[in-house]
Design an enzyme around this catalytic site. Sequence first.
Site, PDB file in Angstrom:
ATOM      1  N   SER A 133       0.864  -1.160  -0.066  1.00 46.18           N
ATOM      2  CA  SER A 133      -0.256   0.030  -0.007  1.00 46.18           C
ATOM      3  C   SER A 133       0.756   1.129   0.036  1.00 46.18           C
ATOM      4  O   SER A 133       1.804   1.154   0.473  1.00 46.18           O
ATOM      5  CB  SER A 133      -0.825   0.104   1.373  1.00 46.18           C
ATOM      6  OG  SER A 133      -1.561   1.474   1.392  1.00 46.18           O
ATOM      7  N   TYR A 178      -1.566  -0.483  10.213  1.00 45.18           N
ATOM      8  CA  TYR A 178      -1.650  -0.987   9.052  1.00 45.18           C
ATOM      9  C   TYR A 178      -0.492  -0.583   8.060  1.00 45.18           C
ATOM     10  O   TYR A 178      -0.062  -1.285   7.332  1.00 45.18           O
ATOM     11  CB  TYR A 178      -2.930  -0.049   8.330  1.00 45.18           C
ATOM     12  CG  TYR A 178      -3.131  -0.573   7.157  1.00 45.18           C
ATOM     13  CD1 TYR A 178      -3.671  -1.857   6.620  1.00 45.18           C
ATOM     14  CD2 TYR A 178      -2.945   0.632   6.147  1.00 45.18           C
ATOM     15  CE1 TYR A 178      -3.851  -2.005   5.103  1.00 45.18           C
ATOM     16  CE2 TYR A 178      -3.202   0.317   4.605  1.00 45.18           C
ATOM     17  CZ  TYR A 178      -3.679  -0.845   4.217  1.00 45.18           C
ATOM     18  OH  TYR A 178      -3.855  -1.204   2.975  1.00 45.18           O
ATOM     19  N   LYS A 186       2.157  -3.040   5.813  1.00 45.16           N
ATOM     20  CA  LYS A 186       2.361  -2.958   4.301  1.00 45.16           C
ATOM     21  C   LYS A 186       3.784  -2.478   3.996  1.00 45.16           C
ATOM     22  O   LYS A 186       4.375  -2.850   2.909  1.00 45.16           O
ATOM     23  CB  LYS A 186       1.378  -1.638   3.879  1.00 45.16           C
ATOM     24  CG  LYS A 186      -0.094  -2.189   4.027  1.00 45.16           C
ATOM     25  CD  LYS A 186      -0.134  -3.461   3.305  1.00 45.16           C
ATOM     26  CE  LYS A 186      -1.538  -3.483   3.202  1.00 45.16           C
ATOM     27  NZ  LYS A 186      -1.930  -4.980   2.375  1.00 45.16           N
TER      28      LYS A 186
END
Length: 261
Positions: free
Chosen positions: A147, A160, A164
């Site tokens: 991401s 998160y 990533k």
Amino acid sequence: MISEKMFRGHVAIVTGAGEGIGFEIARLLVEHGAKVVVNSLHDESNEKAVKKLNTIIEGSCVGVPGDSSDLTLIQKLVETAKSAFGKVTLAVANTGITTPGDFFSYPLEDFQRTLDVNLKGTYFFVQAVAKQMRADKCAGSIVLMSSVNGEQANRNLSTYAMTKAAITMLAKNLVIELSPYAIRINSVSPGATSTERTTEDSEYEEAWSEVTPLGQTADPRDIAHATAFLLSKNARHITGQNLIVDGGWTATSPAPEGDTF
């Protein structure tokens, strides 16, 4: 360029393929001749995806529903590809979850679940498919879904983003392990993408289009085409790389107003 039937003779496994980016990756692979094993957490979404894909080319797809962070399920995916189609040559670790929250109050249960899905699931999925490719002496290509949040900071996405960034580094590091077996591995980092999940927020598309230099969010098929390129023979000398598909967002990196993820 992905030519017609580029993936004929290939067998792929795509996790998180019930809808959104994962489904569009699976659909593009089927359209270009691959046999595909799709995985989604829920039986209903998995069944719908398989049905849609088999209307493109009958018998091109089978489904294995379940939690792709579960090691037993991961092994079942590989075994299903072998039993249904004889081999595994392509794999896309697409499953991931976003659990936004303030760093100072972020709960342990959200932290652990995010690591389980995004890191444990990805790591052991790659391990399982690579072991099968090695055993079959089958050159393969693997793509991990990272991401832009692994590249640039965004408020309330610390866990998160950490996972990533780790996925991007995993693709780079595994070049050492996989290249001797003619297995390539790369990652794709989508920016803001309009999927069934993200557009549940009615402000998502407008907010992210305003801060994306190209003026719009990505369509899931934009991410699918980038993934298919890295899987294809056109990328045969590319491994350990991360392809950002974000309409230019990481070049400028403004965040939209509010917590719109």
